[in-house]
Design an enzyme around this catalytic site. Sequence first.
Site, short mmCIF file in Angstrom:
data_model
loop_
_atom_site.label_atom_id
_atom_site.label_comp_id
_atom_site.label_asym_id
_atom_site.label_seq_id
_atom_site.Cartn_x
_atom_site.Cartn_y
_atom_site.Cartn_z
N ARG A 1 12.84 -18.65 10.76
CA ARG A 1 13.73 -18.28 11.85
C ARG A 1 13.43 -19.20 13.02
NH1 ARG A 1 9.86 -18.26 14.62
NH2 ARG A 1 11.16 -17.55 16.34
N GLY A 2 14.24 -19.13 14.07
CA GLY A 2 14.09 -20.05 15.21
C GLY A 2 15.11 -21.17 15.01
N ALA A 3 15.87 -21.46 16.06
CA ALA A 3 17.02 -22.34 15.91
C ALA A 3 16.69 -23.70 15.28
CB ALA A 3 17.72 -22.50 17.27
N ASN B 1 20.11 -16.95 23.68
CA ASN B 1 18.75 -16.90 23.12
C ASN B 1 18.44 -15.46 22.74
OD1 ASN B 1 16.26 -18.24 22.44
ND2 ASN B 1 15.32 -17.34 24.25
N LYS B 2 17.28 -15.26 22.17
CA LYS B 2 16.82 -13.94 21.70
C LYS B 2 17.11 -12.84 22.70
CE LYS B 2 15.31 -13.14 18.61
NZ LYS B 2 16.30 -12.73 17.58
N ASP C 1 18.98 -20.68 21.39
CA ASP C 1 19.69 -20.77 20.11
C ASP C 1 20.97 -21.58 20.25
OD1 ASP C 1 17.98 -18.13 19.85
OD2 ASP C 1 18.46 -18.84 17.84
N ARG D 1 23.59 -17.24 9.31
CA ARG D 1 23.37 -16.60 10.61
C ARG D 1 24.32 -17.24 11.62
NH1 ARG D 1 17.52 -15.54 12.50
NH2 ARG D 1 18.68 -14.00 13.68
N GLN E 1 8.60 -11.10 17.34
CA GLN E 1 8.24 -12.51 17.15
C GLN E 1 7.19 -12.97 18.15
OE1 GLN E 1 11.37 -11.37 17.29
NE2 GLN E 1 12.72 -12.41 15.85
#
Lengths: 358, 358
Positions: B55-57, B254-255, B244, B98, B203
């Site tokens: 995960r993570g852009a 973003n998150k 993101d 995603r 996370q």
Amino acid sequence: MKVKFNSEVRDYRTVWMEGSVVYMIDQPKLPHRFETYGSKDYRETVAAIKNMVVRGAPAIGATAAFGVAQAALEFKGKDFRDFLRHMEKAEKTIKNTRPTAYDLFYAVKKMMDEMRIAGSVDEAQSILRKASQKYADESAGRCRLIGLNGEPLIKDSARVLTHCNAGALGCVDHGTALAPIRAAEYDGKNPFVFIDETRPRCQGSRLTAWELVQEDIKHCIIVDNAAGYLMRKGEIDLVIVGADRINSNGDVVNKIGTYEKAVLARENSIPFYVAAPESTFDFHCKTVDDVEIEERDEDEVLYMWGLDPSNELGRVRIAPKESGARNPAFDITPTEYVSKIITEEGVYKPEEISKRFG
Amino acid sequence: MKVKFNSEVRDYRTVWMEGSVVYMIDQPKLPHRFETYGSKDYRETVAAIKNMVVRGAPAIGATAAFGVAQAALEFKGKDFRDFLRHMEKAEKTIKNTRPTAYDLFYAVKKMMDEMRIAGSVDEAQSILRKASQKYADESAGRCRLIGLNGEPLIKDSARVLTHCNAGALGCVDHGTALAPIRAAEYDGKNPFVFIDETRPRCQGSRLTAWELVQEDIKHCIIVDNAAGYLMRKGEIDLVIVGADRINSNGDVVNKIGTYEKAVLARENSIPFYVAAPESTFDFHCKTVDDVEIEERDEDEVLYMWGLDPSNELGRVRIAPKESGARNPAFDITPTEYVSKIITEEGVYKPEEISKRFG
């Protein structure tokens, strides 16, 4: 408050006294199991406050009042001076449980003041038994009034955000923040409640959600991170929270995260209401920096607590074993972020509180 | 990134390819167990992105690039038109994992564009193998530059707040938000990092804390509710997060929770930096409302995920069984809350980004 048992619905208070036993709903076991806990002496009551078997400012206040009565009833001798020394020690021990909620100090002082007219052990015991019961009854009554006074702020089908549990479980009954929501539901207004889960102890997802399930009030749980997003999207009409202490200029001490929601509400032009009874107002406290903010055990952050019946362990570590945590349990919301304070006497601007109650 | 094994320290990337197998650090198992996962075909790679094994852009981008190469290498025939149909299907499947992180679409498009000069299956396979490796290498290199460019923003002993994991684990290596912190540590500046735990998937407490443990960078974990309190107390000097997607006017996706921290940072006059490489910039996107915000399974909120080795169950329910949840995975931080954007080319005001990269 209503509690569902299979198809039956029973009425409960969060804390009550029978004989010399203080009973309370065992909150760490919720939402998975509904059990009550009986503490047989004031030291067990003190432990129950410390371990958060009971929590929430008005509930802590009532439990402390019962604890003072318990301490008196436990005293076996007839010597009044010995009794007073015993009570002084009990007073100190009870006040030393949790530092932030003002209701605790308010309730203990009220009980100790009531006792002053007593001339004997018997008389003091009798006074404190009655006074503690009266304290709990009045505390419940004040919350009922908060509900009636706050109800007009909730329009038909309003979408309300609340943080932590300022419900019946945080009080003797009815709740502070949840009381107006209950009143709106009874009034057929069909409110919808967004519940912040309220890490680290998840009083939102565990306790507030449980209370709303009991009353069939529509709700959903969100992580604490999501409230700002929903506010910005226009999905939240108002915010109502409780308080652990409100000082003379209307600054509000409440569960960690309250300040974040208040700033976000103002940024998105959403009214931010605080619901609290007089027992929460601390007019000795002029500046917010006088309030001691409890920092609790880092394990509350490093572990997750669930008590799922299928997992008796009850906690899982969510961080590396080498990492530590900071765990402030409360924060301070300066008066400029608070739209109104909902009290048993009416709804006031924060700056009016000290004139009305001071 | 450094990974400690007993007394030894090894160097790892988050995702890499050997032969036709894509390997990745198995992130749901962290911080309790360090394991790698190998996906043997592009469909397994797709599942790994969906299930957040990776995960993570930027990491999703590189994994998707390898996935495109895998899809090509899997093709067994010689008919180029069949191959192109196969690749079109793979492209769609990979893009459908995603919706929010732009790097995914950027990487897949880049791979498909690279392939255009090929005239045969063999040639396309060879091009994509090299191009995906180059994509990962360049992605790591860009993050290293983000570290060097962002490092001057961190003063000696600075106290930095970060949200989610925008570290090496969210990229191929080095990280975005964590890259300047790493660089400051290597430079002897002795930074201290406050890590938002970042519910629902933690996370922060699971991944960012694990990364900082590997590098002996001083840190502590806080619940997402506590950042505002610490900002107001003056305990946080700056905030750095990843992204993101960043649109042409500098709005940042973003998150979930990033918007909350950004509003609180501005309210407390604390600089709020976003660290992101070019692959995150989406200049087709003019208004933030064009971005699809992924809403994930409500169980992420209703259960807590720990994977403590002593608890193979891995999750405990923290809400009544009757309660539901909303689970938006990202939020939008409008440009006015963003102080600067740290890129591989330098540090820019958000409004300068589209001129520099557009």
